[in-house]
Design an enzyme around this catalytic site. Structure first.
Site, PDB file in Angstrom:
ATOM      1  CG  HIS A  39      17.703  24.514  49.091  1.00 24.43           C
ATOM      2  ND1 HIS A  39      17.164  24.072  50.504  1.00 24.43           N
ATOM      3  CD2 HIS A  39      16.514  24.966  48.475  1.00 24.43           C
ATOM      4  CE1 HIS A  39      16.176  24.446  50.364  1.00 24.43           C
ATOM      5  NE2 HIS A  39      15.559  25.042  49.272  1.00 24.43           N
ATOM      6  CG  HIS A  96      12.921  21.578  47.478  1.00 24.72           C
ATOM      7  ND1 HIS A  96      12.033  22.120  46.523  1.00 24.72           N
ATOM      8  CD2 HIS A  96      13.541  22.539  48.052  1.00 24.72           C
ATOM      9  CE1 HIS A  96      11.777  23.450  46.947  1.00 24.72           C
ATOM     10  NE2 HIS A  96      12.829  23.666  47.806  1.00 24.72           N
ATOM     11  CD  GLU A 109      11.357  22.800  50.862  1.00 21.08           C
ATOM     12  OE1 GLU A 109      12.578  23.077  51.082  1.00 21.08           O
ATOM     13  OE2 GLU A 109      10.626  23.684  50.482  1.00 21.08           O
TER      14      GLU A 109
END
Length: 335
Positions: free
Chosen positions: A94, A169, A301
Site C-alpha cells: 500500500h 480501502h 478494493e
C-alpha cells in the site's frame, strides 16, 4: 499547500459522508435501511488523531502510489532498479511506510447543491517511498444520486514512467459499523478467476478458476459459509471478468446484509478487486467506543493486480509521463 487535516461533510439528504483530507479517508457514511433507519456502515474513528497516529489498518483511506503488495519491494523500469520500503513481511504494501493514506491532501474544490462533491489533490515527489518521478494525484468523492457515492481517482506522472495503482480501502459493515462481524453478509463477485498467492501473499502469476473452490462467489453466498476453508480468511484478488457493464463500469460485487436489508452494488473500471475480510483486525476501539474484532468489516478494493509491475502477464500498472491514470468506483446503496 495542505495545512492541518480536516473532515468535510457531503450530504444530499439521503446519505451523508464525512471525508478527511488525511489520506482522503471516508470516516463515516450514513445510509438508510428499508425502514428508513440510518446507520454508519464504515469502520473508523470519531476523531482524526487515531488515523494520524497510525492506529487504523487502512480504514477508509486511499492507498498508493501502488495498492497491495510488491514482491520484495523491488521492480525495474526502463533498466533502472527501484527499491521500496518493506512494511509487510518481505513485501512493500500500500505505498510503503508513508503512503498516500498517511499524508494531508489539499482540498481543491468543494461543491454543495444538486451533486455535492469534494476534490482532494496530492503531489507525490520523485523518490517518495522509493518510487520514480513526480506524480499529481486527484480524488473526487461525489453523491450523484440519492443513495450513490462515487469516487473518481486520477494521477498524472510528470517526468518518469512509474507504476500507479490506487485503491479505496473502506471496511464495510452494512448492518452498522458497531454490529459485530460480517460473516452473515452475503456477497456475489463478478469474477470467475483469482490470482492465487504464495506463502507471502504474493500472486504466483497464475490465473485460477474459482469454480468448485471456496472462492466461488459467482452466485451469492454468505461470507462465513466457507471462510474456514481458506486459511486465515479471504485476502485475494479477483479478476473482474464476467460482470455487466454500464457507463464504462463493470459490476464488481453485490454485498448484502440480510438483517437490515441494506445492499451495496459496486461498479468499477479497474481490472481486479481485493476481497478482504478484516482478518488482521483485533480489538481496535473505534467510533462511539465500538470494539472492532476479526471480520468486523469487509474490504472491496478495486485495483490493478497485486505485484503487477513484476508480472508481465498481468494488466500493466506502468504509467508514462503525461498519461492520465484513471480509476472510478460507484457505490450504489439500496434497501
Amino acid at each position: 499547500m495542505a495545512t492541518e487535516p480536516k473532515i468535510i461533510e457531503l450530504s444530499n439528504g439521503k446519505i451523508t459522508a464525512t471525508v478527511a483530507s488525511w489520506g482522503a479517508t471516508i470516516t463515516s457514511l450514513l445510509v438508510p435501511d428499508a425502514q428508513g433507519n440510518v446507520a454508519d456502515v464504515v469502520l473508523g474513528f470519531d476523531t482524526l488523531e487515531p488515523y494520524m497516529k497510525g492506529m487504523a489498518p487502512y480504514f477508509g483511506c486511499i492507498v498508493g502510489r501502488v495498492a497491495n503488495r510488491i514482491k520484495d519491494g523491488k521492480f525495474n523500469v526502463n533498466g533502472v532498479d527501484y527499491s521500496l520500503a518493506i512494511n509487510n513481511g518481505p513485501n512493500s504494501l500500500h505505498g510503503g511506510l508513508k503512503g498516500f493514506d498517511k499524508v494531508v491532501w489539499d482540498v481543491v474544490e468543494h461543491k454543495n447543491g444538486q451533486c455535492p462533491s469534494i476534490t482532494f489533490q496530492y503531489h507525490s515527489r520523485d523518490g517518495e517511498e522509493g518510487y520514480p518521478g513526480d506524480v499529481t494525484v486527484r480524488a473526487t468523492y461525489s453523491l450523484p444520486e440519492a443513495t450513490t457515492l462515487r469516487l473518481d481517482m486520477e494521477a498524472i506522472p510528470h517526468n518518469k514512467a512509474t507504476p500507479i495503482s490506487l485503491a479505496q480501502h473502506t471496511y464495510w459493515n452494512l448492518a452498522g459499523h458497531d454490529s459485530g462481524d460480517i460473516l452473515n453478509h452475503s456477497i456475489q463477485i463478478w469474477g470467475e478467476h483469482i490470482t492465487p498467492v504464495d506463502e507471502n501473499t504474493i500472486p504466483t502469476g497464475e490465473i485460477m478458476p474459482v469454480k468448485d473452490t471456496p472462492f466461488d462467489f459467482t452466485t451469492e453466498h454468505k461470507i462465513g459459509e466457507r471462510i474456514n476453508d481458506v486459511p486465515g480468511g479471504y485476502d485475494h484478488n479477483y479478476v473482474l471478468d464476467c460482470g455487466d457493464e454500464k457507463n464504462g463500469l463493470k459490476h464488481a460485487a453485490k454485498l448484502r446484509d440480510p438483517t437490515g436489508s441494506r445492499t451495496l452494488d459496486l461498479w468499477t473500471d479497474a481490472p481486479g478487486m481485493q476481497f478482504y475480510t478484516a482478518n488482521y483486525v483485533d480489538g481496535i476501539t473505534g467510533k462511539g467506543g465500538a470494539v472492532y474484532e476479526k471480520h468486523a468489516g469487509v474490504c472491496l478494493e478495486t485495483q490493478g493486480f497485486p505485484n503487477a509491475i513484476n508480472q508481465p502477464n498481468f494488466p500493466s500498472v506502468l504509467v508514462q509521463p503525461g498519461e492520465n491514470y484513471k480509476h472510478t468506483m460507484l457505490f450504489e446503496f439500496s434497501a
